[in-house]
Each structure stands twice: as C-alpha cells, then as structure tokens.
Design a protein around this motif. Structure first.
Motif, PDB file in Angstrom:
ATOM      1  N   THR A 230      10.109  34.340  33.703  1.00 39.76           N
ATOM      2  CA  THR A 230      10.848  33.313  34.432  1.00 39.76           C
ATOM      3  C   THR A 230      11.646  33.917  35.587  1.00 39.76           C
ATOM      4  O   THR A 230      11.857  35.127  35.666  1.00 39.76           O
ATOM      5  CB  THR A 230      11.799  32.553  33.494  1.00 39.76           C
ATOM      6  N   ALA A 231      12.119  33.019  36.478  1.00 42.16           N
ATOM      7  CA  ALA A 231      12.804  33.450  37.686  1.00 42.16           C
ATOM      8  C   ALA A 231      14.132  34.134  37.407  1.00 42.16           C
ATOM      9  O   ALA A 231      14.649  34.865  38.261  1.00 42.16           O
ATOM     10  CB  ALA A 231      13.025  32.252  38.605  1.00 42.16           C
ATOM     11  N   ASP A 232      14.718  33.920  36.235  1.00 45.80           N
ATOM     12  CA  ASP A 232      15.994  34.564  35.912  1.00 45.80           C
ATOM     13  C   ASP A 232      15.811  35.882  35.167  1.00 45.80           C
ATOM     14  O   ASP A 232      16.740  36.363  34.507  1.00 45.80           O
ATOM     15  CB  ASP A 232      16.894  33.616  35.113  1.00 45.80           C
ATOM     16  N   GLY A 233      14.615  36.481  35.272  1.00 47.13           N
ATOM     17  CA  GLY A 233      14.405  37.831  34.771  1.00 47.13           C
ATOM     18  C   GLY A 233      14.026  37.956  33.320  1.00 47.13           C
ATOM     19  O   GLY A 233      14.038  39.059  32.763  1.00 47.13           O
ATOM     20  N   ARG A 234      13.625  36.861  32.666  1.00 44.90           N
ATOM     21  CA  ARG A 234      13.311  36.921  31.244  1.00 44.90           C
ATOM     22  C   ARG A 234      11.810  36.871  30.988  1.00 44.90           C
ATOM     23  O   ARG A 234      11.052  36.281  31.750  1.00 44.90           O
ATOM     24  CB  ARG A 234      13.960  35.745  30.503  1.00 44.90           C
ATOM     25  N   VAL A 235      11.386  37.481  29.884  1.00 41.73           N
ATOM     26  CA  VAL A 235      10.081  37.233  29.290  1.00 41.73           C
ATOM     27  C   VAL A 235      10.349  36.352  28.079  1.00 41.73           C
ATOM     28  O   VAL A 235      11.172  36.701  27.225  1.00 41.73           O
ATOM     29  CB  VAL A 235       9.374  38.543  28.866  1.00 41.73           C
ATOM     30  N   VAL A 236       9.687  35.196  28.017  1.00 38.20           N
ATOM     31  CA  VAL A 236      10.017  34.227  26.979  1.00 38.20           C
ATOM     32  C   VAL A 236       8.795  33.869  26.141  1.00 38.20           C
ATOM     33  O   VAL A 236       7.650  33.959  26.591  1.00 38.20           O
ATOM     34  CB  VAL A 236      10.624  32.938  27.577  1.00 38.20           C
ATOM     35  N   LYS A 237       9.075  33.460  24.912  1.00 37.53           N
ATOM     36  CA  LYS A 237       8.058  32.946  24.001  1.00 37.53           C
ATOM     37  C   LYS A 237       8.183  31.433  23.946  1.00 37.53           C
ATOM     38  O   LYS A 237       9.287  30.892  23.813  1.00 37.53           O
ATOM     39  CB  LYS A 237       8.247  33.546  22.596  1.00 37.53           C
ATOM     40  N   LEU A 238       7.041  30.746  24.061  1.00 39.67           N
ATOM     41  CA  LEU A 238       7.011  29.282  24.033  1.00 39.67           C
ATOM     42  C   LEU A 238       6.249  28.851  22.792  1.00 39.67           C
ATOM     43  O   LEU A 238       5.034  28.996  22.711  1.00 39.67           O
ATOM     44  CB  LEU A 238       6.331  28.740  25.293  1.00 39.67           C
TER      45      LEU A 238
ATOM     46  N   VAL B  63      11.949  27.500  23.654  1.00 36.82           N
ATOM     47  CA  VAL B  63      11.898  28.626  24.591  1.00 36.82           C
ATOM     48  C   VAL B  63      12.809  29.724  24.060  1.00 36.82           C
ATOM     49  O   VAL B  63      14.019  29.530  23.904  1.00 36.82           O
ATOM     50  CB  VAL B  63      12.361  28.205  26.000  1.00 36.82           C
ATOM     51  N   GLU B  64      12.216  30.879  23.773  1.00 34.52           N
ATOM     52  CA  GLU B  64      12.983  31.976  23.174  1.00 34.52           C
ATOM     53  C   GLU B  64      12.806  33.242  24.006  1.00 34.52           C
ATOM     54  O   GLU B  64      11.688  33.648  24.311  1.00 34.52           O
ATOM     55  CB  GLU B  64      12.511  32.225  21.745  1.00 34.52           C
ATOM     56  N   THR B  65      13.901  33.867  24.374  1.00 32.13           N
ATOM     57  CA  THR B  65      13.859  35.108  25.154  1.00 32.13           C
ATOM     58  C   THR B  65      13.484  36.279  24.253  1.00 32.13           C
ATOM     59  O   THR B  65      14.089  36.475  23.189  1.00 32.13           O
ATOM     60  CB  THR B  65      15.228  35.379  25.806  1.00 32.13           C
ATOM     61  N   ILE B  66      12.488  37.065  24.699  1.00 31.13           N
ATOM     62  CA  ILE B  66      12.083  38.229  23.911  1.00 31.13           C
ATOM     63  C   ILE B  66      12.324  39.548  24.632  1.00 31.13           C
ATOM     64  O   ILE B  66      12.328  40.607  24.000  1.00 31.13           O
ATOM     65  CB  ILE B  66      10.597  38.139  23.502  1.00 31.13           C
TER      66      ILE B  66
END
Length: 348
Positions: A115-123, A128-131
């Motif tokens: 995502t644009a705010d620097g996260r890799v996320v799990k959907l 939506v969970e930041t990993i």
C-alpha cells in the motif's frame, strides 16, 4: 425685455452628448490627469510583475532535462482490440480500506498486496492486516516515501514466502506467517557503478532462484515519476538477481521508465513495459497514453493479441497497474485507487 426673450433666457441648456469619436478637449500638456495616472499605474504593475519573473527565470533551473522522443503509430483498436466496457463488470474490494494496492499475490486463497503508506498487508475474510514494513515514519504524504518505503511489485515464491520490490529500499523476502523480513538487495548497492533510485516490479522463476526486476531510473525516485515521464530519461534497467549466488546482472539498459515485468510461462523470455514509450519491449506499441483509460490485454506466447478488456473512462477500474489471475478471477491492482478490483473471467 419681452416675454419671448425671457422664455429664451430661461430655456434649459441641452446636455452635451459625448460619443466615442467625439473630440475631448485636452488638458494642458496634451493629456488628462486621469490618463497620466492610468499610465503610471500600468507601468508600475508591469515592473512589479516582470522583474520577479525575469529574476526567477535567471536564478532557477528547470528540474528536468527533456530528451527527444519518437513514437510509432499505435495499432487501430479493431478486432480483439475493439473498445468495450468489460472491465466495468469488475467489483471493488476493500474500498477505502487501503490505498494504492499496486501489485497482488496469492498464497493459497490468501491475498497480499503493498500500500501507499509503506505496508505489506494480508487480505483475508474481509480484513486488512499488516504483516511487514520496510521503513518507518508518519507515511502520510509523498515526501514521506523515502523514509517510509513504498512496496510495489510482489510475487509469491515456492516456499510460502513473498518476494517484494520496494521503490526506495530494494528487494525483500517476507514470511507472512512469521512476520519475518529479509533484505535480499539494498537500493544502496550500486549495480555496475549506478545506484537504484526507483526499484519497481519483479517476477520470479518457479524454483525461486532468479528474480527479474526493473529499476525505473537511477536519477528519479518514485515520488518524482511525473518528472521522469516528462524528461523521457533512458536510464532505466532490467536486472536479474540470483538468490543463491547473490549476483546481480544487467539484462537490458537504456530503458525509458521500465515498469511492469513478466516472465513467460515457459520461462524462456521476459516482457518489460516501457511506460514513457507506451510499449511492451520487443512488442509493437499497444496504444497512446490516455488518462484514466483502463485496458487489460491478453497476449499469446508469440506476442499476438488474444483478448482485450476495457473501461474507457475508468468508471470502475481506474489507474490499473497490474493484473493477477487466480481461481477464475482477474485481480486488478492500482497505484493510486483506494481499492482493488476483481473480475470474473467467465463473464469477460
């Protein structure tokens, strides 16, 4: 004095009518006072506006050094390229829960993106969970990106891990189950004497040994991508990283904003999209750039067009950056939309 003479004397003076072509008496010196004031005011305004502008032109340098560009005529949108509205059948997922899900990967039925705010996320299950994060900071504006990081390309590896390209930080391997992050190649590492300023997309061989990735520029960062397009800089590269030997090779150089990269099904060639040139490398130009026109192409192994899906006004699928196929659906990434799209292939 007679009555007639008295009436003539009391008769009101007829008002004078001044027309555009009437001669107006000039004041002493050849001009009226109001005319002199107008000219003086006009000259003062001209000086007030012109001097700072000339000073800025002399003191400030343009941030870009534009390069000459030449484009081939794009093919006519006929046959399988005929415009349609099939992409409008897509549904939007996780709307307003994430921004800029540019690239998408699946491990089983679990979906991942950056995502644009620097996260890799799990959907998963609507959540939506930041990993993982590769940087730190407030991550609220474009100027925060160098410190915060910006995950772009993402692919699943053979061992249940993710390979991620961060525009500012480099190449990473992420274990999404243990939340472990491993730096494979730092952007600070010069490749053949040149730094990597804009690591963009990647594709991985089935055995996970080779990573092919694009560095869009050694001069401009991702936050300056519009300047990169306007300048037409040809300092982009396609590189190969060997996860076992840690060696890096330059496969293609002098590319103009290389962006998406895709390994062929037989792993015998790599396709690279040159954004500034509006073409896929070694293929003919697809179409001229049209803002918000979303187009997805299916190509054969020989590069022939097989199918095209359009959303001419970007009403549903806007700013499409990547297409990921999984379980009978196409998932459409976007570098700026606050959602990702899913299209059922059977309906397309």
């Amino acid at each position: 004095m007679s009555e007639a003479d008295g009436l003539r004397q009391r008769r009101p003076v007829r008002p004078q009518v001044v027309t555009d072509d009437a001669r107006v008496p000039e004041a002493k010196g050849g001009s009226s006072f109001s005319g002199r004031v107008f000219r003086a005011t006009f000259l003062m305004l001209a000086v007030f506006l012109t001097v700072p502008l000339l000073g800025a032109m002399m003191l400030l340098d343009s941030p870009i050094d534009p390069q000459p560009l030449s484009f081939k005529e794009p093919p006519l949108l006929l046959g399988v390229l005929q415009p349609n509205t099939k992409l409008r059948q897509a549904e939007r997922l996780f709307e307003n829960q994430l921004v800029g899900p540019e690239s998408i990967a699946h491990i089983g039925d679990v979906m991942f993106t950056g995502t644009a705010d620097g996260r890799v996320v799990k959907l998963e299950n609507g959540e939506v969970e930041t990993i993982a994060r590769f940087g730190s900071g407030p991550c609220k504006t474009r100027d925060d990106e160098p410190a915060c990081g910006r995950p772009l390309g993402i692919r699943a590896g053979p061992n249940g891990t993710l390979f991620v390209a961060d525009a500012y930080k480099g190449l990473f391997e992420v274990n999404p189950w243990k939340r472990e992050v491993k730096l494979l190649l730092s952007s600070e590492t010069p490749i053949e004497g040149r730094k990597m300023s804009f690591v963009n997309d990647l594709t991985v061989t089935r055995d996970g040994r080779k990573i092919y990735f694009t560095d869009s520029s050694s001069k401009w960062q991702r936050r300056d991508y519009l300047l990169l397009v306007m300048e037409g800089t040809d300092d982009g590269r396609l590189l190969e990283y060997d996860t076992e030997t840690k060696e890096v090779k330059v496969l293609l150089d002098h590319l103009r904003f290389p962006n998406g990269v895709q390994l062929s099904p037989a792993e015998d060639f790599v396709l690279v999209a040159e954004l500034t040139m509006a073409r896929i490398r070694s293929q003919e130009t697809v179409m001229k750039f049209v803002p918000r026109y979303s187009l997805v192409l299916e190509l054969s192994d020989s590069g022939a067009f097989r199918r095209s899906l359009h959303d001419p006004d970007g009403q549903v699928a806007a700013y499409v950056s990547e297409v990921h196929e999984h379980d009978g659906h196409l998932y459409l990434g976007s570098f700026r939309s606050p959602f990702l799209c899913r299209l059922r292939l059977q309906s397309a």
